[in-house]
Scaffold this active site. Structure first.
Site, PDB file in Angstrom:
ATOM      1  N   ASP A  53       0.864  -1.178   0.000  1.00  0.00           N
ATOM      2  CA  ASP A  53       0.000   0.000   0.000  1.00  0.00           C
ATOM      3  C   ASP A  53       0.901   1.229   0.000  1.00  0.00           C
ATOM      4  O   ASP A  53       1.681   1.438   0.946  1.00  0.00           O
ATOM      5  CB  ASP A  53      -0.875  -0.032   1.258  1.00  0.00           C
ATOM      6  CG  ASP A  53      -1.871   1.120   1.320  1.00  0.00           C
ATOM      7  OD1 ASP A  53      -1.701   2.108   0.574  1.00  0.00           O
ATOM      8  OD2 ASP A  53      -2.806   1.040   2.138  1.00  0.00           O
ATOM      9  N   VAL A  54       0.809   2.056  -1.048  1.00  0.00           N
ATOM     10  CA  VAL A  54       1.726   3.187  -1.159  1.00  0.00           C
ATOM     11  C   VAL A  54       1.499   4.237  -0.079  1.00  0.00           C
ATOM     12  O   VAL A  54       2.347   5.122   0.112  1.00  0.00           O
ATOM     13  CB  VAL A  54       1.645   3.851  -2.550  1.00  0.00           C
ATOM     14  CG1 VAL A  54       2.113   2.901  -3.631  1.00  0.00           C
ATOM     15  CG2 VAL A  54       0.245   4.393  -2.840  1.00  0.00           C
ATOM     16  N   TYR A 145      -9.282  15.828  -6.895  1.00  0.00           N
ATOM     17  CA  TYR A 145      -8.323  15.151  -7.761  1.00  0.00           C
ATOM     18  C   TYR A 145      -7.305  16.145  -8.307  1.00  0.00           C
ATOM     19  O   TYR A 145      -6.091  15.907  -8.265  1.00  0.00           O
ATOM     20  CB  TYR A 145      -9.052  14.467  -8.917  1.00  0.00           C
ATOM     21  CG  TYR A 145      -8.136  13.759  -9.891  1.00  0.00           C
ATOM     22  CD1 TYR A 145      -7.572  12.526  -9.564  1.00  0.00           C
ATOM     23  CD2 TYR A 145      -7.843  14.312 -11.124  1.00  0.00           C
ATOM     24  CE1 TYR A 145      -6.731  11.873 -10.443  1.00  0.00           C
ATOM     25  CE2 TYR A 145      -7.002  13.669 -12.021  1.00  0.00           C
ATOM     26  CZ  TYR A 145      -6.448  12.454 -11.677  1.00  0.00           C
ATOM     27  OH  TYR A 145      -5.612  11.813 -12.570  1.00  0.00           O
ATOM     28  N   LYS A 149      -3.191  16.183  -7.789  1.00  0.00           N
ATOM     29  CA  LYS A 149      -2.277  16.066  -8.922  1.00  0.00           C
ATOM     30  C   LYS A 149      -1.475  17.346  -9.152  1.00  0.00           C
ATOM     31  O   LYS A 149      -0.317  17.297  -9.577  1.00  0.00           O
ATOM     32  CB  LYS A 149      -3.067  15.691 -10.181  1.00  0.00           C
ATOM     33  CG  LYS A 149      -3.621  14.267 -10.155  1.00  0.00           C
ATOM     34  CD  LYS A 149      -2.500  13.236 -10.122  1.00  0.00           C
ATOM     35  CE  LYS A 149      -3.017  11.823 -10.324  1.00  0.00           C
ATOM     36  NZ  LYS A 149      -1.937  10.820 -10.453  1.00  0.00           N
ATOM     37  N   THR A 180      -8.286   4.276 -20.083  1.00  0.00           N
ATOM     38  CA  THR A 180      -8.016   3.218 -19.119  1.00  0.00           C
ATOM     39  C   THR A 180      -9.300   2.912 -18.354  1.00  0.00           C
ATOM     40  O   THR A 180     -10.258   3.691 -18.387  1.00  0.00           O
ATOM     41  CB  THR A 180      -6.931   3.630 -18.111  1.00  0.00           C
ATOM     42  OG1 THR A 180      -7.486   4.607 -17.200  1.00  0.00           O
ATOM     43  CG2 THR A 180      -5.704   4.206 -18.803  1.00  0.00           C
TER      44      THR A 180
END
Length: 236
Positions: A53-54, A145, A149, A180
Site C-alpha cells: 500500500d503506497v 483530484y 495532482k 483506461t
C-alpha cells in the site's frame, strides 16, 4: 540510466497491476528494464510483483528493500498508483478528500522517500511521477483530484531542486484523459462532445503515456524538474 552498464536496469513502478502503471511496466520491460511492480494487487507482467500500500511508509520501505535484494539497485522509479472520481465540491467530504490526497500525493511522496535517498547515495537514478493535465488546468467536478495532482507537480519540481547535482533526475508526466478502466463508460471524458474538442478526436492511449515516461527516464539529468503532457492535443 542504470547503476551498472553491464548489469540489469531495475525499475520500480507503483500501480503496476492495471491502467497506466501496467502500460508503463510493459513499455519498460520491452525496453530491457527489470520491472518491480508495487500495487495492492499482484502485478503479473513484471519481473517481481510486490503487494504494498503506497500510503503505508513502512510497507513501501520494506517493498523497496525486497526489490533491491532480489533484483538489484533501483535505477528508475515511476509513481503511477492513483485514484480518481468526479464530484462537485459540496460532495467531497473529509474522508474522500483524505483518501485522494493519501493515495495520489502522499503515495508519491512516500515512495520517493523510500527510493530517492538510495539513488542519491549511488549518484544515479531517474524518477517520473504521474500527475495530470487536470492538476495544471483544473476542471469542473475535479477539485480534490486536481488538487492532489497539482500538488504532485510542485512536489516534483521541489524534489528535482533538492537532488540537483547528485546525478538523479526527477520529472513528471501530466497526461490528459486516458483510455483506461479508471474512466468509466459514462465518463464525460468519453463523451463525443469532449472528444470533438481534441485535435486527434480520441483519448490519450496508455502506450503514449508510457512512451513519454520512458523518454524521461532515459533522458538522464539533462531533463529534470520538467512537466511533459501527452494530452491528445488538448493543450497546444
Amino acid at each position: 540510466m542504470a547503476e551498472d552498464p553491464d548489469g540489469p536496469r531495475v525499475a520500480v513502478v507503483t500501480g503496476a497491476a492495471s491502467g497506466l502503471g501496467a502500460a508503463i511496466a510493459r513499455a519498460l520491460t520491452a525496453a530491457g528494464w527489470q520491472v518491480a511492480g508495487l500495487d495492492l494487487r499482484p502485478s503479473g507482467e513484471t519481473a517481481l510483483g510486490v503487494e504494498a500500500d503506497v500510503t503505508d511508509a513502512g510497507a513501501v520501505r520494506a517493498a523497496v528493500d525486497r526489490v533491491e535484494r532480489e533484483l538489484g539497485p533501483v535505477a528508475a522509479l515511476v509513481t503511477a498508483a492513483g485514484v480518481y472520481e468526479i464530484l462537485p465540491i459540496e460532495d467531497v467530504d473529509e474522508a474522500r478528500w483524505h483518501r485522494m490526497m493519501a493515495v495520489n500525493l502522499s503515495g508519491t511522496a512516500t515512495t520517493c522517500a523510500a527510493v530517492v535517498p538510495r539513488m542519491v547515495a549511488r549518484g544515479q537514478g531517474s524518477v517520473v511521477t504521474i500527475s495530470s493535465d487536470l492538476g495544471v488546468g483544473g476542471s469542473q467536478g475535479d477539485v480534490h483530484y486536481a488538487a492532489s495532482k497539482g500538488a504532485i507537480v510542485g512536489f516534483t519540481r521541489a524534489l528535482a531542486t533538492e537532488v540537483e547535482g547528485t546525478g538523479v533526475a526527477v520529472n513528471t508526466v501530466a497526461p490528459g484523459a486516458a483510455d483506461t478502466p479508471m474512466l468509466e463508460a459514462d465518463s464525460p471524458w468519453r463523451s463525443r462532445d469532449f472528444l470533438a474538442t481534441l485535435p486527434v478526436q480520441r483519448l490519450v492511449r496508455p502506450g503514449e503515456i508510457a512512451a513519454a515516461t520512458l523518454f524521461l527516464l532515459e533522458a538522464g539529468t539533462a531533463l529534470s524538474g520538467q512537466v511533459l503532457s501527452p494530452n491528445a492535443g488538448a493543450t497546444i
